[in-house]
Design an enzyme around this catalytic site. Structure first.
Site, PDB file in Angstrom:
ATOM      1  N   LYS A 178      18.485   4.532  92.534  1.00 46.72           N
ATOM      2  CA  LYS A 178      17.615   3.831  93.238  1.00 46.72           C
ATOM      3  C   LYS A 178      18.400   2.874  94.057  1.00 46.72           C
ATOM      4  CE  LYS A 178      12.960   1.346  93.196  1.00 46.72           C
ATOM      5  NZ  LYS A 178      12.100   0.765  92.230  1.00 46.72           N
ATOM      6  N   SER A 202       7.383   2.522  93.584  1.00 44.57           N
ATOM      7  CA  SER A 202       8.337   2.310  94.612  1.00 44.57           C
ATOM      8  C   SER A 202       9.462   3.230  94.634  1.00 44.57           C
ATOM      9  CB  SER A 202       8.606   1.037  94.794  1.00 44.57           C
ATOM     10  OG  SER A 202       9.467   0.615  93.604  1.00 44.57           O
ATOM     11  N   SER A 262       6.605   1.263  88.834  1.00 44.82           N
ATOM     12  CA  SER A 262       7.420   1.987  90.123  1.00 44.82           C
ATOM     13  C   SER A 262       8.412   3.020  89.519  1.00 44.82           C
ATOM     14  CB  SER A 262       8.180   0.830  90.651  1.00 44.82           C
ATOM     15  OG  SER A 262       7.549   0.420  91.951  1.00 44.82           O
TER      16      SER A 262
END
Ligand code: GLN
Length: 469
Positions: free
Chosen positions: A82, A157, A181
């Site tokens: 990420k 997210s 997330s």
């Protein structure tokens, strides 16, 4: 050549010469080049570094090193991070234009450990900017599509972390979970999502969202892979002072009990999600696990508490992006970050602090002790990850409150600091992924992995990928 899906089989294939690490990189890069234009799961591709590492692995294996996995337990696992994870010399944006050109001078502990363990880094993944969001649509680099159906969000997210795995662009991805997330995109993309105990994996070198809630975890194809990755990432590093070593003892022979919180199965939950969990509960019963109804009366305040504490911490953490030390000017913040800075400054301001922040902290303590008490009576808690199956891109983006409600089942684990394992299970009638989460006491990850693996076996789980053309 088709790469094996699990970390272990992949390593065995490499060792027995069925394919080479460079073939793996070829395979994944080829898929990324073919399909990611549409999906938009990557922000940066690290092609050269990936080939360099792959050649090093192929050389190591050709030299006949015996049991290379002893030193490199994740040898040849193709991973993507990420874009909140600092990668030395590789742009790290947090999916925000503020950090458009930021090149870190060091690696996050987790990046360092995973690369040392033999992972091949293939790139950096798209997400909601600063990890603010539940759909990936807050990214300054464009939304990510759900590979299972391009009209839908992959969840946020960590949108790119879910989507890139479902599209088979790599074998493991990392994520951060401040309120779901990791678990949400895993769930919406039919992958395993693992949020560890707060204080078990270092936050060092991860762009901070809300520091008392941020958990650093990963998404994988199987529960066994989640355990393998966690065995590498966990444990003190000398940088994050909240880290502790586990004091939980797991007795493998113990008959386990799963609690079903009655407050979680009320109005607002989609029928397909609820019916699916009921099926999962039956599978646990077949496994000899006892299931009992439990009550967590204060968890209904969890989301409200989260949306006070989190923006308070966000407003403080984002203060460091002042256009002097890092990145572009504060004008580059998107509207969601601005909303949180304003909300956070408000709940912390004098006159409102006691009414909002302090009260929220008190309720957080009540929720935490309520969860701790329940987890003395049951080993794990089963819950939905989200109240609905994946929703459409555009469906909630103009209504922040509606978007925030997606996290209603996620907040408990973050507020209490406990681990949670999201497990894929079943599809909706629209052929969209479903699943559930299992929460356990702090540092009970081994117990959760054990339960998860048994469930996978009993339910006949096979990792699945979206078919792309
Ligand atoms: N969706 C939640 C939010 O918008 C949680 C995000 C996260 O876990 N990073 O705050």
């Amino acid at each position: 050549m088709i790469p094996s899906v699990s970390i272990k089989d992949n390593l065995n294939n490499l060792k027995s010469g069925n394919y080479k690490a460079v073939n793996l990189v070829d395979y994944f890069l080829d898929r990324i080049n073919k399909f990611d234009n549409n999906i938009n799961s990557f922000i940066t591709i690290t092609e050269n570094a990936a080939y360099e590492k792959a050649r090093w692995i192929d050389k190591l294996i050709s030299e006949g090193t015996k049991d290379p996995e002893k030193e490199y337990p994740l040898l040849g696992t193709v991973i993507a991070f990420k874009d909140l994870f600092l990668t030395k010399g590789v742009r790290t944006t947090a999916a925000s234009k503020v950090l458009d050109n930021y090149i870190p001078a060091y690696n996050a502990t987790v990046v360092e450990r995973l690369e040392k363990a033999g992972c091949i880094t293939i790139g950096k993944l798209n997400c909601d900017a600063w990890a603010h969001g539940s759909s990936g649509e807050n990214s300054d680099f464009g939304s990510t599509k759900n590979p299972w159906n391009f009209d839908y969000t992959p969840g946020g997210s960590s949108s790119g972390s879910g989507a890139s795995l479902a599209a088979q662009f790599c074998q493991v991805t990392t994520g951060t979970d401040t309120c779901g997330s990791i678990r949400l995109p895993a769930n919406y993309c039919y992958k395993v999502g693992f949020k560890p105990t707060y204080g078990s994996v270092s936050r060092y070198g991860i762009v901070a969202m809300a520091s008392s809630l941020d958990s650093i975890g990963h998404l994988t194809n199987t529960v066994e892979d989640a355990r393998r990755v966690f065995n590498v990432t966990k444990g003190p590093d000398g940088y994050d002072s909240t880290l502790k070593t586990s004091d939980y003892i797991f007795d493998k022979n113990k008959k386990l009990r799963i609690g079903i919180p009655k407050e979680f199965f009320v109005k607002g939950i989609d029928k397909s999600v609820e019916d699916n969990i009921k099926k999962a509960i039956l599978i646990f019963k077949d496994l000899g696990v006892e299931t009992v109804e439990i009550s967590l009366p204060h968890t209904k305040y969890g989301l409200s508490v989260y949306y006070i504490i989190q923006p308070a911490e966000v407003s403080s953490n984002l203060g460091r992006y002042d256009g002097i030390r890092y990145g572009n000017s504060r004008d580059s913040f998107g509207s969601e970050a601005k909303r949180r800075i304003i909300l956070g400054s408000f709940v912390l301001s004098s006159g409102y602090y006691d009414a909002y922040y302090l009260k929220a902290m008190k309720v957080r303590t009540i929720i935490k002790s309520e969860v701790d008490d329940v987890l003395k009576k049951v080993d794990a808690i089963i819950a939905p990850v989200a109240p609905t199956p994946p929703f459409k891109l555009g469906e909630k983006i103009n209504d922040p409150l509606k978007m925030y409600l997606t996290d209603i089942y996620a907040a408990t684990a973050n507020l209490a600091g406990i681990p949670s394992l999201a497990i894929p299970f079943g599809f909706s009638k629209e052929s969209l992924p479903l699943g559930f989460q299992l929460m356990g006491p702090r540092f009970s990850e081994e117990m959760l992995f054990n339960l998860g693996e048994k469930f996978e076996k009993e339910s006949g789980y096979e990792p699945k990928f979206a078919s792309l053309k």
